[in-house]
Design an enzyme around this catalytic site. Structure first.
Site, PDB file in Angstrom:
ATOM      1  N   ASP A 105       0.853  -1.192   0.000  1.00 46.66           N
ATOM      2  CA  ASP A 105       0.000   0.000   0.000  1.00 46.66           C
ATOM      3  C   ASP A 105       0.889   1.241   0.000  1.00 46.66           C
ATOM      4  OD1 ASP A 105       0.681  -0.516   2.837  1.00 46.66           O
ATOM      5  OD2 ASP A 105      -0.579   1.235   3.216  1.00 46.66           O
ATOM      6  N   GLU A 169      -0.106  -0.442   5.815  1.00 48.41           N
ATOM      7  CA  GLU A 169       0.899   0.158   6.690  1.00 48.41           C
ATOM      8  C   GLU A 169       0.795   1.671   6.722  1.00 48.41           C
ATOM      9  OE1 GLU A 169       4.536   1.984   8.098  1.00 48.41           O
ATOM     10  OE2 GLU A 169       3.765   2.104   6.041  1.00 48.41           O
TER      11      GLU A 169
END
Length: 465
Positions: A105, A169
């Site tokens: 991500d 994250e």
């Protein structure tokens, strides 16, 4: 032919050369794969980008692991609604287990018009590869793949490898942390390599030995039932935005140091120093503007707490009217150094803000997320093996040990779950990468050298334990 290096320098040099040559030959493939991965707009926030973008990136990682011969490849549905990708390759009987971590991500691209080239299109410019996530941390996924491919080209893997790619994250919602706590056997390993930090400088091999923890607060101030005309009521009517500004200003002294009632804010740092002139250049501080804080740069960003106002909800200049504001909100980030408990530090900050509310304004404070700081044992066998590997990959440059002002809450979770595991932090986010900003990029030379270093580390670590 399989190369099995003995302790002699010549054998190690021959193996190093073979690994380096393999990685060099794989760089065109690495660029193509990174371009495919960067193309996914995998911001883990459905309010900004479709969930399908993150799902596509997760599926890409899973398919790549399967092609590389990983077993038990799975898309893990984590409690925050995102997916992490897991796979495992068994090593020789009795070999140690190493967990390789990265995240797929990414941060939002911010103002896409400010990018010199499209943020989700990997573009080469002036010797660097530009694109959101190129360094943080899709490049880390590719780095791990390169290292494993280089080792396999010389023979079998010397360790059992577990691979985990996180899907949230950057949002800090803790999905993988919660999943790991519920399934503690899944990520158990002797050593964990977190591929999400970076070298202190391009060409200077660095491990990150400490991370600050973090807390995210949402602060709301209410003073009126509704906005009022600033001419008719301004001067006596309590302005919620002004009250919020006074509260936020209370956490900085005149020198710019973070000051929070009851909190120790004067810790020192005895590791790698960060020259102020270098920091000014890396941070792109404007001429004539002074750095904040009375300590050294290293102390300020690695060893001491800091508070940053990330955003304020109020009318924009373009849409503002002549009004006294009835309500105002702010997102506030607290960075917590190693040795300090995040929960206690957050409580102190909340109490401080509440104690500095002016005019009896009504305040509500929500703790939106927390993560503990992390500190590593740099005298361990894994760190010694990494020092040898980095020295070989970087033509004799000695490994440096630095701190990191940012947070990776998963590190503390892994350290708690696996107290005997050694945790090393490396990666591609050196200062020129401009992670989290527009025009993020990665140095392909760093990608190549760090992949060689990681491959050599896995071999040398296996020989040490």
């Amino acid at each position: 032919m399989t190369l099995t290096p003995a302790p002699g320098a010549d054998e190690h040099a021959a193996y190093t050369d073979a690994v380096a040559a393999t990685v060099a030959s794989l760089m065109p493939q690495a660029r193509a794969e990174l371009a495919e991965l960067v193309a996914f707009r995998s911001v883990a926030d459905a309010a900004q980008f479709p969930v399908s973008e993150c799902e596509g990136a997760a599926s890409w990682v899973a398919a790549t692991l399967r092609r590389e011969g990983f077993q038990d490849v799975a898309l893990l549905d984590t409690p925050d609604g995102t997916q992490s990708v897991y796979g495992m390759v068994p090593g020789p009987k009795g070999a140690p287990t190493v967990l390789l971590y990265a995240h797929y991500d990414v941060q939002p691209p911010l103002d896409e018009s400010a990018w010199e080239t499209p943020p989700f299109e990997l573009t080469e410019r002036n010797g660097r590869w530009y694109g959101r996530g190129a360094a943080d941390c899709k490049g880390g996924v590719v780095m791990h793949l390169l290292a494993l491919r280089a080792l396999r080209a010389q023979g079998e893997l010397p360790v059992t490898v577990k691979f985990i790619a996180e899907g949230s994250e950057e949002q800090g919602t803790g999905g993988l942390q919660q999943y790991a706590e519920a399934h503690p056997e899944l990520l158990a390993a002797d050593t964990i390599v977190i591929g999400d930090t970076g070298n202190f400088r391009v060409g200077l091999p660095t491990v990150t030995a400490s991370l600050r923890g973090m807390a995210m607060l949402h602060v709301r101030v209410d003073t009126l039932e509704g906005n009022l005309h600033s001419g008719q009521f301004g001067g006596a009517a309590p302005d919620a935005l002004a009250a919020l500004v006074r509260m936020l200003d209370s956490v900085r002294d005149a020198e710019g140091n973070t000051v929070i009632d009851g909190m120790d804010v004067d810790a020192g740092w005895d590791g790698l120093e960060y020259p102020a002139d270098d920091f000014r250049r890396d941070a792109r501080v404007l001429d004539g503007v002074r750095l904040t804080g009375s300590g050294s740069v290293a102390e300020s960003i690695w060893a001491r707490p800091s508070v940053t106002v990330l955003g304020i909800d109020c009318p924009s200049v373009a849409t503002a009217t002549a009004s006294v504001q009835a309500s105002a909100r702010a997102a506030v980030s607290l960075r917590v150094p190693p040795g300090m408990d995040t929960v206690k530090a957050t409580s102190l900050l909340v109490s401080h803000l509440e104690a500095h509310v002016p005019w009896g304004a009504r305040v509500s404070i929500e703790v939106a997320g927390q993560g503990q700081p992390f500190s590593a044992d740099t005298s361990s066998p894994a760190y010694r093996a990494m020092a040898e590997a980095m020295r070989a990959a970087y033509d004799g440059e000695e490994m440096q040990i630095a701190g990191q002002g940012g947070s990776i809450p998963l590190c503390d979770t892994l350290a708690s779950l696996y107290p005997r595991a050694e945790i090393l932090l490396i990666g591609l986010s050196e200062p020129e990468a401009q992670i989290h900003a527009v025009n993020e990029s990665v140095s392909p030379e760093e990608l190549e050298r760090l992949s060689v270093a990681e491959a050599l580390f896995l071999l040398r670590y296996a020989q040490r334990v």
